[in-house]
Design a protein around this motif. Sequence first.
Motif, PDB file in Angstrom:
ATOM      1  N   ILE A 174      23.969  19.640 -28.268  1.00 33.82           N
ATOM      2  CA  ILE A 174      24.112  19.171 -29.646  1.00 33.82           C
ATOM      3  C   ILE A 174      25.516  18.581 -29.755  1.00 33.82           C
ATOM      4  N   ALA A 175      25.593  17.292 -30.024  1.00 35.94           N
ATOM      5  CA  ALA A 175      26.888  16.608 -30.094  1.00 35.94           C
ATOM      6  C   ALA A 175      27.510  16.776 -31.478  1.00 35.94           C
ATOM      7  N   LEU A 176      28.822  16.921 -31.498  1.00 41.02           N
ATOM      8  CA  LEU A 176      29.575  17.030 -32.749  1.00 41.02           C
ATOM      9  C   LEU A 176      30.547  15.864 -32.842  1.00 41.02           C
ATOM     10  N   LEU A 177      30.382  15.047 -33.874  1.00 44.90           N
ATOM     11  CA  LEU A 177      31.281  13.916 -34.108  1.00 44.90           C
ATOM     12  C   LEU A 177      31.989  14.158 -35.440  1.00 44.90           C
ATOM     13  N   PRO A 178      33.147  14.842 -35.401  1.00 44.77           N
ATOM     14  CA  PRO A 178      33.799  15.280 -36.634  1.00 44.77           C
ATOM     15  C   PRO A 178      34.732  14.257 -37.274  1.00 44.77           C
ATOM     16  N   GLY A 179      34.820  13.049 -36.723  1.00 43.98           N
ATOM     17  CA  GLY A 179      35.696  12.043 -37.303  1.00 43.98           C
ATOM     18  C   GLY A 179      36.852  11.696 -36.399  1.00 43.98           C
ATOM     19  N   SER A 180      37.813  10.940 -36.934  1.00 43.26           N
ATOM     20  CA  SER A 180      38.917  10.445 -36.111  1.00 43.26           C
ATOM     21  C   SER A 180      40.300  10.798 -36.639  1.00 43.26           C
ATOM     22  N   ALA A 200      32.932  15.360 -29.511  1.00 41.35           N
ATOM     23  CA  ALA A 200      33.362  14.023 -29.083  1.00 41.35           C
ATOM     24  C   ALA A 200      34.790  13.809 -29.566  1.00 41.35           C
ATOM     25  N   GLY A 201      35.724  13.769 -28.626  1.00 44.09           N
ATOM     26  CA  GLY A 201      37.124  13.595 -28.977  1.00 44.09           C
ATOM     27  C   GLY A 201      37.416  12.188 -29.459  1.00 44.09           C
ATOM     28  N   ALA A 202      38.223  12.085 -30.508  1.00 46.11           N
ATOM     29  CA  ALA A 202      38.621  10.772 -31.026  1.00 46.11           C
ATOM     30  C   ALA A 202      39.815  10.255 -30.226  1.00 46.11           C
ATOM     31  N   PRO A 203      39.840   8.967 -29.899  1.00 50.27           N
ATOM     32  CA  PRO A 203      40.966   8.410 -29.133  1.00 50.27           C
ATOM     33  C   PRO A 203      42.288   8.502 -29.870  1.00 50.27           C
ATOM     34  N   SER A 204      42.243   8.692 -31.188  1.00 50.96           N
ATOM     35  CA  SER A 204      43.475   8.766 -31.980  1.00 50.96           C
ATOM     36  C   SER A 204      44.118  10.151 -31.937  1.00 50.96           C
ATOM     37  N   LEU A 205      43.424  11.147 -31.357  1.00 51.14           N
ATOM     38  CA  LEU A 205      43.947  12.509 -31.319  1.00 51.14           C
ATOM     39  C   LEU A 205      44.115  12.970 -29.873  1.00 51.14           C
ATOM     40  N   VAL A 206      45.167  13.742 -29.624  1.00 47.09           N
ATOM     41  CA  VAL A 206      45.439  14.204 -28.262  1.00 47.09           C
ATOM     42  C   VAL A 206      44.481  15.326 -27.888  1.00 47.09           C
ATOM     43  N   LYS A 207      44.239  15.482 -26.597  1.00 45.02           N
ATOM     44  CA  LYS A 207      43.290  16.478 -26.105  1.00 45.02           C
ATOM     45  C   LYS A 207      43.691  17.889 -26.513  1.00 45.02           C
ATOM     46  N   ASP A 208      44.976  18.192 -26.511  1.00 45.61           N
ATOM     47  CA  ASP A 208      45.445  19.542 -26.847  1.00 45.61           C
ATOM     48  C   ASP A 208      45.002  19.978 -28.242  1.00 45.61           C
ATOM     49  N   VAL A 266      31.289  25.959 -26.391  1.00 43.40           N
ATOM     50  CA  VAL A 266      31.754  24.772 -27.123  1.00 43.40           C
ATOM     51  C   VAL A 266      32.664  24.000 -26.183  1.00 43.40           C
ATOM     52  N   HIS A 267      32.265  22.764 -25.892  1.00 42.13           N
ATOM     53  CA  HIS A 267      32.994  21.951 -24.928  1.00 42.13           C
ATOM     54  C   HIS A 267      33.560  20.703 -25.608  1.00 42.13           C
ATOM     55  N   PHE A 268      34.304  19.945 -24.840  1.00 42.70           N
ATOM     56  CA  PHE A 268      34.997  18.772 -25.376  1.00 42.70           C
ATOM     57  C   PHE A 268      34.985  17.660 -24.336  1.00 42.70           C
ATOM     58  N   VAL A 269      34.658  16.447 -24.772  1.00 40.77           N
ATOM     59  CA  VAL A 269      34.790  15.280 -23.893  1.00 40.77           C
ATOM     60  C   VAL A 269      35.570  14.213 -24.650  1.00 40.77           C
ATOM     61  N   SER A 270      36.321  13.428 -23.928  1.00 38.64           N
ATOM     62  CA  SER A 270      37.166  12.406 -24.541  1.00 38.64           C
ATOM     63  C   SER A 270      36.778  11.029 -24.042  1.00 38.64           C
ATOM     64  N   ASN A 271      36.722  10.067 -24.967  1.00 34.95           N
ATOM     65  CA  ASN A 271      36.424   8.664 -24.641  1.00 34.95           C
ATOM     66  C   ASN A 271      35.077   8.485 -23.942  1.00 34.95           C
ATOM     67  N   LYS A 272      34.119   9.355 -24.253  1.00 34.22           N
ATOM     68  CA  LYS A 272      32.778   9.252 -23.663  1.00 34.22           C
ATOM     69  C   LYS A 272      31.705   9.481 -24.730  1.00 34.22           C
ATOM     70  N   THR A 273      31.990   9.050 -25.943  1.00 35.18           N
ATOM     71  CA  THR A 273      31.097   9.361 -27.060  1.00 35.18           C
ATOM     72  C   THR A 273      29.708   8.770 -26.877  1.00 35.18           C
ATOM     73  N   TYR A 274      29.614   7.532 -26.416  1.00 36.71           N
ATOM     74  CA  TYR A 274      28.306   6.895 -26.266  1.00 36.71           C
ATOM     75  C   TYR A 274      27.476   7.621 -25.203  1.00 36.71           C
ATOM     76  N   ASP A 275      28.097   7.959 -24.085  1.00 36.49           N
ATOM     77  CA  ASP A 275      27.372   8.693 -23.044  1.00 36.49           C
ATOM     78  C   ASP A 275      26.966  10.076 -23.544  1.00 36.49           C
ATOM     79  N   LEU A 276      27.854  10.719 -24.279  1.00 40.60           N
ATOM     80  CA  LEU A 276      27.537  12.035 -24.839  1.00 40.60           C
ATOM     81  C   LEU A 276      26.323  11.957 -25.746  1.00 40.60           C
TER      82      LEU A 276
END
Length: 368
Positions: free
Chosen positions: A189-195, A222-230, A240-250
């Motif tokens: 289940i993908a979570l897109l909480p904004g940017s 889905a990590g937003a490119p405007s926010l740092v991974k930390d 609960v996992h996290f991926v960055s810059n892979k929203t479309y694939d996710l």
Amino acid sequence: MKYYIIAGEASGDLHASNLMKAIKEKDPNADFRFWGGDLMQAQGGTMVKHYRDLAFMGFVEVVQNLGTILKNIKLCKKDIATYKPDVLVLVDYPGFNLRIAKFAKSLGIRVVYYISPQLWAWKEGRVETIKKYVDDMLLILPFEKDFYKKHQVDAHFVGHPLLDAISDLPNVDAELFKKENNLNSQPIIALLPGSREQEVKKMLELMLSVRSYFKEYQFVIAGAPSLVKDFYEQYVDENVHFVSNKTYDLLRCSRAALVTSGTATLETALLNTPEVVCYKSSKISYEIAKRLVKHIKYISLVNLIMDREIVTELIQDELNTQNLVKELNRILSGTDREKMLNDFSQLREKLGGKGASQHAADVVVNII
């Protein structure tokens, strides 16, 4: 020729980068100077300011950061006057861009507006500013054509650039995606909480409140490119996992998604992932918005384009754990899921075919 482009958020960065790519095909000597993000930077040229320094959410937040906004406007005007572009391309972001349009017009610079502000929802009076200071308005939503015709503006519907971005994606293998991103074998289940940081904090707390009801799934942010991974580490645990810059694939590897209202709702639908649309702002911002927004039936682009409810919208107080659980269960399997997927197919047909970026580039290059 010299192109000055202003995009103030992540979606604008995506569409502007594709426009830049199309412009370069028509004008190999194109020189770009821009306000935008990493995707635009990848196309070459000079970045003046990153959109992460421009994005402020809600009325209260804008007031609190008014000094910074005014400094940015002053910097932008000075930079345009020094650069002397052949054309200024403005991408959405109306509070900032309409001021810049007026300034550029005073210098005799041609102005193209790509992706209309949502004037059909609120601040309809801004259309008069567009009539005065914008040479060409390029639309990506089909119903906007009638809105501008009503105001005697000959705007151009060029199609939606997301269709270009999504149709060019290579195939993705779900199991390989999970392995490469250290995910387990459970469905996603993908979570897109904004940017924006304040938005993400608010939305993730609500989205993650459903975890205990869906133990057979893993949740992936889905990590937003405007926010740092930390920033996201505080939310990550064994399920609960996290991926960055892979929203479309996710999204393409997910069974369903919880999506904060915005362009991401349309992206999710075009990628054929059933979704629940989520929106919640500060109480003050929401009350102000309710009084300013004209009467529209929906907040998500998916429902607005189709002019009927395809995806459920949970807004403000309706956005709670109980309703999220109910709506997620509806779209994870069964007839409601199949109906939504069928509606997504009709949505793609309504938005037209590929070529929005090319059509927009034609206008931008020809206007010079």
